[in-house]
Design a protein around this motif. Structure first.
Motif, PDB file in Angstrom:
ATOM      1  N   LEU A 172      24.706 -32.531  19.056  1.00  0.00           N
ATOM      2  CA  LEU A 172      23.770 -32.113  20.096  1.00  0.00           C
ATOM      3  C   LEU A 172      23.515 -33.311  20.990  1.00  0.00           C
ATOM      4  O   LEU A 172      22.916 -34.305  20.568  1.00  0.00           O
ATOM      5  N   THR A 173      23.987 -33.268  22.235  1.00  0.00           N
ATOM      6  CA  THR A 173      23.890 -34.408  23.147  1.00  0.00           C
ATOM      7  C   THR A 173      22.737 -34.236  24.135  1.00  0.00           C
ATOM      8  O   THR A 173      22.177 -33.154  24.285  1.00  0.00           O
ATOM      9  N   ASN A 174      22.409 -35.347  24.815  1.00  0.00           N
ATOM     10  CA  ASN A 174      21.360 -35.357  25.843  1.00  0.00           C
ATOM     11  C   ASN A 174      20.073 -34.712  25.337  1.00  0.00           C
ATOM     12  O   ASN A 174      19.405 -33.964  26.046  1.00  0.00           O
ATOM     13  N   THR A 175      19.728 -35.044  24.102  1.00  0.00           N
ATOM     14  CA  THR A 175      18.578 -34.429  23.444  1.00  0.00           C
ATOM     15  C   THR A 175      17.749 -35.502  22.755  1.00  0.00           C
ATOM     16  O   THR A 175      18.209 -36.135  21.795  1.00  0.00           O
ATOM     17  N   PHE A 176      16.526 -35.699  23.239  1.00  0.00           N
ATOM     18  CA  PHE A 176      15.628 -36.671  22.624  1.00  0.00           C
ATOM     19  C   PHE A 176      14.918 -36.033  21.434  1.00  0.00           C
ATOM     20  O   PHE A 176      14.439 -34.900  21.506  1.00  0.00           O
ATOM     21  N   VAL A 177      14.861 -36.772  20.338  1.00  0.00           N
ATOM     22  CA  VAL A 177      14.074 -36.342  19.182  1.00  0.00           C
ATOM     23  C   VAL A 177      12.633 -36.783  19.410  1.00  0.00           C
ATOM     24  O   VAL A 177      12.358 -37.956  19.639  1.00  0.00           O
ATOM     25  N   LYS A 178      11.728 -35.837  19.354  1.00  0.00           N
ATOM     26  CA  LYS A 178      10.315 -36.114  19.608  1.00  0.00           C
ATOM     27  C   LYS A 178       9.552 -36.469  18.346  1.00  0.00           C
ATOM     28  O   LYS A 178       8.599 -37.256  18.378  1.00  0.00           O
ATOM     29  N   ASP A 179       9.951 -35.877  17.218  1.00  0.00           N
ATOM     30  CA  ASP A 179       9.160 -36.075  16.010  1.00  0.00           C
ATOM     31  C   ASP A 179       9.994 -35.732  14.782  1.00  0.00           C
ATOM     32  O   ASP A 179      10.942 -34.950  14.856  1.00  0.00           O
ATOM     33  N   ALA A 191      12.138 -32.409  15.350  1.00  0.00           N
ATOM     34  CA  ALA A 191      11.742 -31.669  16.544  1.00  0.00           C
ATOM     35  C   ALA A 191      12.292 -32.315  17.803  1.00  0.00           C
ATOM     36  O   ALA A 191      12.180 -33.524  18.011  1.00  0.00           O
ATOM     37  N   THR A 192      12.901 -31.496  18.667  1.00  0.00           N
ATOM     38  CA  THR A 192      13.300 -31.914  20.006  1.00  0.00           C
ATOM     39  C   THR A 192      12.401 -31.175  20.998  1.00  0.00           C
ATOM     40  O   THR A 192      11.461 -30.490  20.601  1.00  0.00           O
ATOM     41  N   PHE A 210      13.881 -46.801  18.146  1.00  0.00           N
ATOM     42  CA  PHE A 210      13.111 -46.594  16.923  1.00  0.00           C
ATOM     43  C   PHE A 210      11.614 -46.474  17.204  1.00  0.00           C
ATOM     44  O   PHE A 210      10.906 -45.701  16.551  1.00  0.00           O
ATOM     45  N   GLN A 211      11.141 -47.238  18.174  1.00  0.00           N
ATOM     46  CA  GLN A 211       9.702 -47.251  18.433  1.00  0.00           C
ATOM     47  C   GLN A 211       9.181 -45.908  18.948  1.00  0.00           C
ATOM     48  O   GLN A 211       7.979 -45.638  18.888  1.00  0.00           O
ATOM     49  N   THR A 212      10.075 -45.046  19.433  1.00  0.00           N
ATOM     50  CA  THR A 212       9.630 -43.734  19.922  1.00  0.00           C
ATOM     51  C   THR A 212       9.317 -42.780  18.772  1.00  0.00           C
ATOM     52  O   THR A 212       8.778 -41.697  19.014  1.00  0.00           O
ATOM     53  N   LEU A 213       9.660 -43.160  17.548  1.00  0.00           N
ATOM     54  CA  LEU A 213       9.441 -42.280  16.400  1.00  0.00           C
ATOM     55  C   LEU A 213       8.204 -42.669  15.582  1.00  0.00           C
ATOM     56  O   LEU A 213       8.021 -42.191  14.471  1.00  0.00           O
ATOM     57  N   LYS A 214       7.362 -43.523  16.124  1.00  0.00           N
ATOM     58  CA  LYS A 214       6.071 -43.784  15.484  1.00  0.00           C
ATOM     59  C   LYS A 214       5.202 -42.536  15.633  1.00  0.00           C
ATOM     60  O   LYS A 214       5.304 -41.823  16.627  1.00  0.00           O
ATOM     61  N   PRO A 215       4.325 -42.231  14.676  1.00  0.00           N
ATOM     62  CA  PRO A 215       3.994 -43.015  13.484  1.00  0.00           C
ATOM     63  C   PRO A 215       4.816 -42.650  12.263  1.00  0.00           C
ATOM     64  O   PRO A 215       4.532 -43.149  11.173  1.00  0.00           O
ATOM     65  N   PHE A 216       5.838 -41.784  12.420  1.00  0.00           N
ATOM     66  CA  PHE A 216       6.620 -41.405  11.248  1.00  0.00           C
ATOM     67  C   PHE A 216       7.268 -42.614  10.587  1.00  0.00           C
ATOM     68  O   PHE A 216       7.423 -42.675   9.376  1.00  0.00           O
ATOM     69  N   MET A 217       7.688 -43.580  11.394  1.00  0.00           N
ATOM     70  CA  MET A 217       8.294 -44.791  10.844  1.00  0.00           C
ATOM     71  C   MET A 217       7.905 -45.995  11.674  1.00  0.00           C
ATOM     72  O   MET A 217       7.686 -45.899  12.881  1.00  0.00           O
ATOM     73  N   HIS A 218       7.808 -47.122  11.025  1.00  0.00           N
ATOM     74  CA  HIS A 218       7.550 -48.400  11.684  1.00  0.00           C
ATOM     75  C   HIS A 218       8.694 -49.337  11.321  1.00  0.00           C
ATOM     76  O   HIS A 218       8.693 -49.950  10.262  1.00  0.00           O
ATOM     77  N   MET A 219       9.665 -49.406  12.188  1.00  0.00           N
ATOM     78  CA  MET A 219      10.781 -50.325  11.966  1.00  0.00           C
ATOM     79  C   MET A 219      10.453 -51.658  12.617  1.00  0.00           C
ATOM     80  O   MET A 219      10.100 -51.705  13.807  1.00  0.00           O
ATOM     81  N   PRO A 220      10.582 -52.762  11.894  1.00  0.00           N
ATOM     82  CA  PRO A 220      10.271 -54.078  12.470  1.00  0.00           C
ATOM     83  C   PRO A 220      11.412 -54.581  13.344  1.00  0.00           C
ATOM     84  O   PRO A 220      12.073 -55.577  13.035  1.00  0.00           O
ATOM     85  N   VAL A 221      11.666 -53.868  14.424  1.00  0.00           N
ATOM     86  CA  VAL A 221      12.711 -54.274  15.356  1.00  0.00           C
ATOM     87  C   VAL A 221      12.138 -54.288  16.771  1.00  0.00           C
ATOM     88  O   VAL A 221      11.218 -53.531  17.092  1.00  0.00           O
ATOM     89  N   ARG A 222      12.663 -55.166  17.584  1.00  0.00           N
ATOM     90  CA  ARG A 222      12.309 -55.197  18.998  1.00  0.00           C
ATOM     91  C   ARG A 222      13.596 -55.147  19.808  1.00  0.00           C
ATOM     92  O   ARG A 222      14.654 -55.630  19.358  1.00  0.00           O
ATOM     93  N   SER A 223      13.528 -54.558  20.966  1.00  0.00           N
ATOM     94  CA  SER A 223      14.701 -54.391  21.814  1.00  0.00           C
ATOM     95  C   SER A 223      14.677 -55.417  22.936  1.00  0.00           C
ATOM     96  O   SER A 223      13.622 -55.673  23.523  1.00  0.00           O
ATOM     97  N   VAL A 224      15.833 -55.997  23.229  1.00  0.00           N
ATOM     98  CA  VAL A 224      15.931 -56.955  24.326  1.00  0.00           C
ATOM     99  C   VAL A 224      17.117 -56.602  25.215  1.00  0.00           C
ATOM    100  O   VAL A 224      18.120 -56.044  24.756  1.00  0.00           O
ATOM    101  N   ARG A 225      16.965 -56.912  26.474  1.00  0.00           N
ATOM    102  CA  ARG A 225      18.035 -56.716  27.457  1.00  0.00           C
ATOM    103  C   ARG A 225      18.971 -57.914  27.410  1.00  0.00           C
ATOM    104  O   ARG A 225      18.525 -59.069  27.481  1.00  0.00           O
TER     105      ARG A 225
END
Length: 391
Positions: A172-179, A191-192, A210-225
């Motif tokens: 399933l493409t172009n589909t954001f997972v909301k929860d 849920a999409t 990963f940060q968009t899936l809080k509060p279900f999970m807290h991954m200790p990662v940060r994204s950089v460009r």
């Protein structure tokens, strides 16, 4: 409006980039009913796998765990090549360079030798003799691995996609997972925007998201460009077939690069640094900051002067960094049927074939032959002290 596809699966993979697509393939080929969901249409330019190629090395600085993982990954990349019927891995050799006062390659060479990986320790004079394109000072040393090379990353993801779908996976493409929710530690709801999908198991390979899936999970990662550039070369000494892939440690930063492949230019990127980025914020294209090119050009002028010609093209991508830059491959802190795979920290692609296989093993059997203990979710103070994840 619904998608019209089945709502129930044995496994749902969230994020079908390098790790997720590999996991989806390894699950589907074993007959597991699998749904892959991606926010874009892989392979794509929004994650960490675009802008080919990617280095693959076996003599790794993380010790025997990484070396064994790289060896298994290499075998699986060759298997993928055979199944896909196209070249994916090029054995160009890889030369690691650094000042001897900054990095010692001795321990890495010993670890590699114990596991049968061939390396050579080289001084600056020998490096310049073999590859005149390098302008390395006398205090630099090198570790050369002749059987290492590079992977055509986008083609690898595309090959896994084709084979996963052929084996029966659904994408399933172009589909954001909301929860994501789990009931009774056993059944998962994903849920999409338009639908809810159900599965016995979930694998989350969300990369920079990963940060968009809080509060279900807290991954200790940060994204950089991060930015990479392809530069015009002055002569044949930088061409694929004679010039190796490389890593370059300097007092100013760490870089990596590839030969000029088919006239595309020598590719170089910087591993450290970068500007933090969060989902929802604008992602600035290459060239928005003059340092995107300037930083790369200074490294070329100092160490590869014949490859510091015209910028042919540049690209910006995302790193998702764990606090120690080692991977996180583990079960969710509350739900054993949810696996988390992230924090690949800009050096994970080469391992994607083996990580995907391991994720399939852990999902089906709750164990894998690979030793993944050093990638525990619980190794960080941040995760050990967390009590606010969703239950």
């Amino acid at each position: 409006m619904g998608t019209g596809i089945s709502k129930s699966y044995e496994v749902i993979v969230i994020g079908a980039g390098s790790m997720g697509m590999s996991a989806g393939y390894h699950l589907a080929r074993r007959g597991v009913k699998t749904l892959l969901i991606d926010a874009f249409d892989p392979p794509h330019a929004h994650g960490s796998h675009h802008g080919e190629p990617r280095l693959i090395r076996h003599a790794y600085h993380g010790g025997e765990t990484y070396i064994r993982l790289a060896q298994r990954a290499d075998r699986l990349w060759r298997e993928l090549e055979a199944l896909a019927g196209e070249p994916l891995l090029v054995r160009s050799g890889v030369l690691n360079l650094a000042p001897e006062e900054l990095v010692s390659f001795d321990e890495r060479a010993l670890d590699a030798a114990r596991l049968g990986v061939v390396t050579e320790l080289l001084d600056a004079a020998e490096i310049r003799k073999r590859w005149p394109g390098f302008a390395v000072p006398e205090h630099f040393r090198g570790l050369y691995e002749p059987d290492a090379g590079y992977l055509n990353s986008e083609r690898c993801v595309a090959a896994y996609r084709k084979l996963a779908l052929r084996a029966g996976a659904t994408l399933l493409t172009n589909t954001f997972v909301k929860d994501v929710k789990v009931t009774g530690n056993a059944f998962s709801f994903v849920a999409t925007k338009d639908d809810v999908y159900y599965a016995d198991n979930v694998i989350v390979c969300a990369g920079a998201w990963f940060q968009t899936l809080k509060p279900f999970m807290h991954m200790p990662v940060r994204s950089v460009r991060k930015c990479v550039g392809w530069f015009e070369t002055a002569g044949p000494e930088y061409r694929a077939g004679s010039f190796p892939g490389f890593t370059l440690g300097t007092g100013e930063g760490g870089y990596y690069g590839f030969p000029d492949i088919g006239g595309a230019g020598l590719k170089i990127g910087r591993h450290d640094g970068g500007v933090e980025w969060k989902p929802g914020e604008p992602f600035l294209p290459f060239g928005d900051d003059p340092e995107d090119e300037g930083d790369l050009r200074r490294a070329l002028e100092s160490f590869l002067p014949g490859a510091s010609g015209r910028l042919i093209r540049g690209a910006a991508c995302k790193y998702e960094l764990s606090p120690d830059e080692h991977f996180i491959i583990d079960a969710h802190p509350a739900y054993p049927n949810v696996l988390l795979a992230g924090g690949f920290s800009g050096h994970g692609f080469k391992f994607a074939s083996a990580v995907g296989e391991a994720l399939a093993d852990l999902t089906i059997n709750r164990e894998t032959e690979l030793d993944l203990g050093m990638f525990s979710y619980w190794r960080f103070e941040e995760t050990r002290s967390r009590i606010d994840f969703q239950i």
